[in-house]
Design an enzyme around this catalytic site. Structure first.
Site, mmCIF file in Angstrom:
data_model
loop_
_atom_site.group_PDB
_atom_site.id
_atom_site.type_symbol
_atom_site.label_atom_id
_atom_site.label_comp_id
_atom_site.label_asym_id
_atom_site.label_seq_id
_atom_site.Cartn_x
_atom_site.Cartn_y
_atom_site.Cartn_z
ATOM 1 N N GLU A 1 -3.315 11.038 7.702
ATOM 2 C CA GLU A 1 -3.610 12.340 8.307
ATOM 3 C C GLU A 1 -4.871 12.286 9.162
ATOM 4 O O GLU A 1 -5.919 11.823 8.716
ATOM 5 C CB GLU A 1 -3.811 13.401 7.230
ATOM 6 C CG GLU A 1 -4.204 14.754 7.811
ATOM 7 C CD GLU A 1 -4.595 15.777 6.766
ATOM 8 O OE1 GLU A 1 -4.550 16.973 7.096
ATOM 9 O OE2 GLU A 1 -4.962 15.404 5.641
ATOM 10 N N LEU B 1 -0.862 22.520 9.675
ATOM 11 C CA LEU B 1 -0.123 21.315 10.011
ATOM 12 C C LEU B 1 0.487 21.408 11.397
ATOM 13 O O LEU B 1 0.788 22.510 11.886
ATOM 14 C CB LEU B 1 1.027 21.107 9.018
ATOM 15 C CG LEU B 1 0.658 21.014 7.541
ATOM 16 C CD1 LEU B 1 1.926 21.013 6.697
ATOM 17 C CD2 LEU B 1 -0.171 19.781 7.288
ATOM 18 N N GLU C 1 -2.379 28.568 14.775
ATOM 19 C CA GLU C 1 -3.011 28.717 13.465
ATOM 20 C C GLU C 1 -4.107 29.780 13.466
ATOM 21 O O GLU C 1 -4.235 30.545 12.511
ATOM 22 C CB GLU C 1 -3.550 27.376 12.982
ATOM 23 C CG GLU C 1 -2.469 26.367 12.654
ATOM 24 C CD GLU C 1 -1.506 26.829 11.561
ATOM 25 O OE1 GLU C 1 -1.915 27.589 10.649
ATOM 26 O OE2 GLU C 1 -0.329 26.431 11.612
ATOM 27 N N GLU D 1 -1.368 32.391 1.736
ATOM 28 C CA GLU D 1 -1.963 33.011 2.922
ATOM 29 C C GLU D 1 -1.965 34.533 2.830
ATOM 30 O O GLU D 1 -2.652 35.194 3.596
ATOM 31 C CB GLU D 1 -1.231 32.555 4.186
ATOM 32 C CG GLU D 1 -1.436 31.073 4.485
ATOM 33 C CD GLU D 1 -0.740 30.626 5.755
ATOM 34 O OE1 GLU D 1 0.132 31.357 6.262
ATOM 35 O OE2 GLU D 1 -1.072 29.530 6.228
ATOM 36 N N ARG E 1 0.845 -1.192 0.000
ATOM 37 C CA ARG E 1 0.000 0.000 0.000
ATOM 38 C C ARG E 1 0.880 1.241 0.000
ATOM 39 O O ARG E 1 1.863 1.328 0.735
ATOM 40 C CB ARG E 1 -0.918 0.037 1.228
ATOM 41 C CG ARG E 1 -1.993 -1.032 1.228
ATOM 42 C CD ARG E 1 -3.001 -0.781 0.109
ATOM 43 N NE ARG E 1 -4.054 -1.754 0.083
ATOM 44 C CZ ARG E 1 -4.070 -2.836 -0.695
ATOM 45 N NH1 ARG E 1 -3.052 -3.095 -1.492
ATOM 46 N NH2 ARG E 1 -5.098 -3.665 -0.675
ATOM 47 N N GLU E 2 0.493 2.214 -0.814
ATOM 48 C CA GLU E 2 1.155 3.514 -0.834
ATOM 49 C C GLU E 2 0.182 4.533 -0.260
ATOM 50 O O GLU E 2 -1.031 4.439 -0.498
ATOM 51 C CB GLU E 2 1.547 3.895 -2.260
ATOM 52 C CG GLU E 2 2.591 2.950 -2.819
ATOM 53 C CD GLU E 2 2.865 3.145 -4.296
ATOM 54 O OE1 GLU E 2 3.925 2.687 -4.725
ATOM 55 O OE2 GLU E 2 2.017 3.741 -4.997
ATOM 56 N N GLY F 1 -8.098 5.475 3.219
ATOM 57 C CA GLY F 1 -7.493 4.604 2.224
ATOM 58 C C GLY F 1 -6.254 5.178 1.568
ATOM 59 O O GLY F 1 -5.550 4.474 0.853
#
Length: 192
Positions: free
Chosen positions: A126, A84, A99, A149, A43-44, A122
């Protein structure tokens, strides 16, 4: 069949090989070989640091949203202030406060976790932790923004308008959708 409340179940399988196949500026792509039921499965996925978002409300019940350019979807979408984690293990609340200040020049007195979700189980590891912030006010100084931004548009919108826009398909940002509908559900539940 079980009568237990529905919940995702943590599980793990032996990862027999793992490599970073792409190193990006924001996130990487990993390829894992997993021993799944005695067979190799490859899986990637996007290897992501994690993120936070802030559902900030003023005393009148209006919600802070920002509009900025998002290249992958070719939109200037409306979204919550978000970003993030700066490093692995960063405290989520600290990141959320940063943020909100950086993207909207706003701070808040009251913070509570609202919802945590995986953006694409899938294809990415994150998770976004969304906080509900109240008792908001402007920061003492404005943050200097750059790149996408630099031309952020800030708007305070009644929650009812956001719910209608989500249900009409006029807003597509996942954190904004999830948080708006979560707050709507929380508020309806509290009125029972």
């Amino acid at each position: 069949m079980t009568d237990a409340p529905i919940a995702d179940e943590p599980t793990s399988h032996d990862v027999t090989a793992s490599e970073r196949v792409y190193e990006g500026m924001v996130w990487d792509v990993r390829r894992d070989t997993v021993d799944y039921n005695d067979r190799d499965m490859v899986r990637e996925y996007i290897d992501h640091t994690g993120a936070v978002a802030v559902y900030a409300e003023d005393d009148e019940g209006k919600v802070l949203v920002i509009q900025q350019y998002r290249h992958p979807v070719h939109l200037r979408d409306w979204e919550l202030p978000a970003g993030l984690l700066d490093h692995e293990g960063e405290d989520h609340l600290t990141a959320a406060k940063r943020e909100l200040a950086e993207e909207a020049d706003v701070e808040a007195d009251t913070w509570e976790p609202l919802v945590r979700y995986n953006t694409s189980s899938g294809g990415s590891n994150e998770f976004i932790q969304v906080y509900r912030a109240r008792g908001v006010r402007a920061t003492e100084s404005a943050f200097e923004r750059e790149a996408e931004e630099a031309d952020i548009v800030i708007r305070w919108v009644p929650r009812e308008e956001l719910v209608a826009a989500v249900l009409d398909g006029r807003l597509q940002n996942s954190a904004l959708i999830v948080a708006t509908l979560a707050v709507e559900a929380v508020e309806r539940r509290s009125q029972r």
